[in-house]
Design a protein around this motif. Structure first.
Motif, mmCIF file in Angstrom:
data_model
loop_
_atom_site.group_PDB
_atom_site.id
_atom_site.type_symbol
_atom_site.label_atom_id
_atom_site.label_comp_id
_atom_site.label_asym_id
_atom_site.label_seq_id
_atom_site.Cartn_x
_atom_site.Cartn_y
_atom_site.Cartn_z
ATOM 1 N N TYR A 147 0.826 -1.202 0.000
ATOM 2 C CA TYR A 147 0.000 0.000 0.000
ATOM 3 C C TYR A 147 0.862 1.255 0.000
ATOM 4 O O TYR A 147 1.879 1.318 0.685
ATOM 5 C CB TYR A 147 -0.889 0.036 1.255
ATOM 6 N N ASN A 148 0.423 2.247 -0.758
ATOM 7 C CA ASN A 148 1.004 3.586 -0.687
ATOM 8 C C ASN A 148 0.191 4.415 0.300
ATOM 9 O O ASN A 148 -1.045 4.371 0.286
ATOM 10 C CB ASN A 148 0.964 4.269 -2.056
ATOM 11 N N LEU A 149 0.877 5.187 1.134
ATOM 12 C CA LEU A 149 0.228 6.014 2.144
ATOM 13 C C LEU A 149 0.793 7.420 2.091
ATOM 14 O O LEU A 149 1.975 7.614 1.803
ATOM 15 C CB LEU A 149 0.459 5.442 3.548
ATOM 16 N N SER A 150 -0.036 8.392 2.398
ATOM 17 C CA SER A 150 0.432 9.783 2.427
ATOM 18 C C SER A 150 1.009 10.162 3.775
ATOM 19 O O SER A 150 1.715 11.163 3.892
ATOM 20 C CB SER A 150 -0.727 10.734 2.088
ATOM 21 N N LYS A 151 0.725 9.350 4.822
ATOM 22 C CA LYS A 151 1.196 9.686 6.158
ATOM 23 C C LYS A 151 1.430 8.429 6.976
ATOM 24 O O LYS A 151 0.872 7.368 6.701
ATOM 25 C CB LYS A 151 0.216 10.615 6.874
ATOM 26 N N MET A 152 2.280 8.556 7.992
ATOM 27 C CA MET A 152 2.566 7.468 8.922
ATOM 28 C C MET A 152 2.563 8.023 10.339
ATOM 29 O O MET A 152 3.041 9.133 10.590
ATOM 30 C CB MET A 152 3.938 6.864 8.639
ATOM 31 N N LEU A 153 2.019 7.251 11.270
ATOM 32 C CA LEU A 153 1.993 7.646 12.676
ATOM 33 C C LEU A 153 3.207 7.061 13.394
ATOM 34 O O LEU A 153 3.454 5.854 13.333
ATOM 35 C CB LEU A 153 0.705 7.162 13.342
ATOM 36 N N VAL A 154 3.956 7.927 14.072
ATOM 37 C CA VAL A 154 5.103 7.500 14.882
ATOM 38 C C VAL A 154 4.802 7.864 16.334
ATOM 39 O O VAL A 154 4.579 9.034 16.651
ATOM 40 C CB VAL A 154 6.403 8.180 14.416
ATOM 41 N N LYS A 155 4.805 6.862 17.206
ATOM 42 C CA LYS A 155 4.593 7.086 18.639
ATOM 43 C C LYS A 155 5.949 7.021 19.342
ATOM 44 O O LYS A 155 6.691 6.055 19.165
ATOM 45 C CB LYS A 155 3.644 6.030 19.213
ATOM 46 N N ILE A 156 6.248 8.052 20.132
ATOM 47 C CA ILE A 156 7.561 8.172 20.772
ATOM 48 C C ILE A 156 7.374 8.310 22.278
ATOM 49 O O ILE A 156 6.558 9.120 22.740
ATOM 50 C CB ILE A 156 8.328 9.404 20.249
ATOM 51 N N THR A 157 8.135 7.535 23.046
ATOM 52 C CA THR A 157 8.027 7.597 24.500
ATOM 53 C C THR A 157 9.336 7.158 25.141
ATOM 54 O O THR A 157 10.228 6.623 24.465
ATOM 55 C CB THR A 157 6.864 6.710 25.004
ATOM 56 N N GLY A 158 9.444 7.377 26.435
ATOM 57 C CA GLY A 158 10.556 6.851 27.210
ATOM 58 C C GLY A 158 10.118 5.709 28.103
ATOM 59 O O GLY A 158 10.920 5.139 28.838
ATOM 60 N N ARG A 159 8.835 5.370 28.032
ATOM 61 C CA ARG A 159 8.310 4.261 28.817
ATOM 62 C C ARG A 159 8.435 2.960 28.032
ATOM 63 O O ARG A 159 8.547 2.975 26.809
ATOM 64 C CB ARG A 159 6.832 4.503 29.149
ATOM 65 N N ILE A 160 8.378 1.847 28.748
ATOM 66 C CA ILE A 160 8.323 0.563 28.061
ATOM 67 C C ILE A 160 6.873 0.302 27.679
ATOM 68 O O ILE A 160 5.992 0.227 28.544
ATOM 69 C CB ILE A 160 8.863 -0.573 28.948
ATOM 70 N N VAL A 161 6.629 0.185 26.398
ATOM 71 C CA VAL A 161 5.287 -0.092 25.879
ATOM 72 C C VAL A 161 5.353 -1.361 25.040
ATOM 73 O O VAL A 161 6.408 -1.725 24.520
ATOM 74 C CB VAL A 161 4.763 1.082 25.031
ATOM 75 N N GLU A 162 4.240 -2.018 24.916
ATOM 76 C CA GLU A 162 4.209 -3.277 24.152
ATOM 77 C C GLU A 162 4.527 -3.028 22.686
ATOM 78 O O GLU A 162 3.851 -2.226 22.039
ATOM 79 C CB GLU A 162 2.842 -3.946 24.279
ATOM 80 N N PRO A 163 5.544 -3.690 22.150
ATOM 81 C CA PRO A 163 5.862 -3.507 20.725
ATOM 82 C C PRO A 163 4.728 -4.030 19.843
ATOM 83 O O PRO A 163 4.007 -4.973 20.214
ATOM 84 C CB PRO A 163 7.132 -4.354 20.532
ATOM 85 N N THR A 164 4.583 -3.428 18.680
ATOM 86 C CA THR A 164 3.503 -3.840 17.775
ATOM 87 C C THR A 164 3.667 -5.281 17.311
ATOM 88 O O THR A 164 2.687 -5.926 16.948
ATOM 89 C CB THR A 164 3.466 -2.914 16.545
#
Length: 234
Positions: A147-164
């Protein structure tokens, strides 16, 4: 005869218009793209790094909607609507170059470990911007399921979060928790436990190493309890 002449003139006009459309060539576009089973967001945590880091780089895949050229071309990306991260404080979107002859490129998003990262999550909506060489390319499904997309969401944190990717490796490592993930980093020195990073042998062998390390930890310290009150197991 008069009607025949009129028809000839009309046919000639249509032919000229058709030739003009066929000869027209618009400018090339560029877009983000994903494989068939990939998702349109990326999560990054500085807590995943085995050593403290002031900044790091996330790469987003992009490809040309058009043809290759024999000279390098400039790519531009901007922060779109919905962005909560702060430009030059939490992230940098550099001007980037597509090499001559290339149709794909990894665009570097520089993420910054600002003080607020320790207990916050910031969102960056990376959006294709117009440059001197490219316009935002057409979006949608391409051959092969990508798929071609015009945008991508990037989530940034210093906490440990569940990887996708965790649902894909849960059968190997068990239910995710921040305490478990931190233990995995400490034991292995790794921060990416995806199939792509570990390979099949790693997915099968690493849990054995982690179980042995956990037995040693428990012998010295007792059970390792996570943030949900559950005992960590592998």
């Amino acid at each position: 005869m008069r009607y025949f002449i009129i028809l000839c003139i009309a046919a000639l006009a249509c032919s000229c218009q058709k030739d003009e459309l066929m000869d027209y060539s618009g400018g090339d576009g560029i877009a983000f793209y994903l494989g068939e089973y990939e998702i349109d967001s990326v999560s990054y945590s500085f807590a995943f790094s085995p050593a403290p880091a002031a900044k790091d780089t996330i790469y987003l895949k992009m490809r040309v909607v058009g043809g290759a050229k024999d000279y390098p071309r400039t790519i531009a990306v901007k922060a779109g609507a919905g962005t909560t991260a702060r430009q030059n404080v939490d992230f940098i979107l550099p001007q980037h170059t597509l090499p001559a002859g290339a149709l794909t490129v990894d665009y570097p998003v520089i993420v910054i470990n600002s003080p607020e990262m320790a207990d916050s999550e910031f969102r960056l909506v990376a959006e294709v911007a117009e440059s001197k060489d490219f316009t935002p390319g057409a979006v949608g499904q391409e051959i092969g399921g990508s798929y071609n997309l015009s945008k991508m969401l990037v989530k940034i944190t210093g906490r440990i979060v569940e990887p996708t990717y965790w649902p894909d490796v849960e059968s190997a490592f068990g239910t995710f928790s921040a305490v478990k993930f931190r233990f995995m980093i400490q034991v292995t020195g790794l921060s990416d436990f995806s199939y792509e990073a570990l390979g099949t042998s790693g997915i099968y062998n690493l849990p054995v190493r982690l179980r042995n390390a956990l037995l040693e930890h428990e012998a010295a310290n007792g059970p390792l309890i996570d943030e949900n009150g559950n005992r960590v197991t592998f």
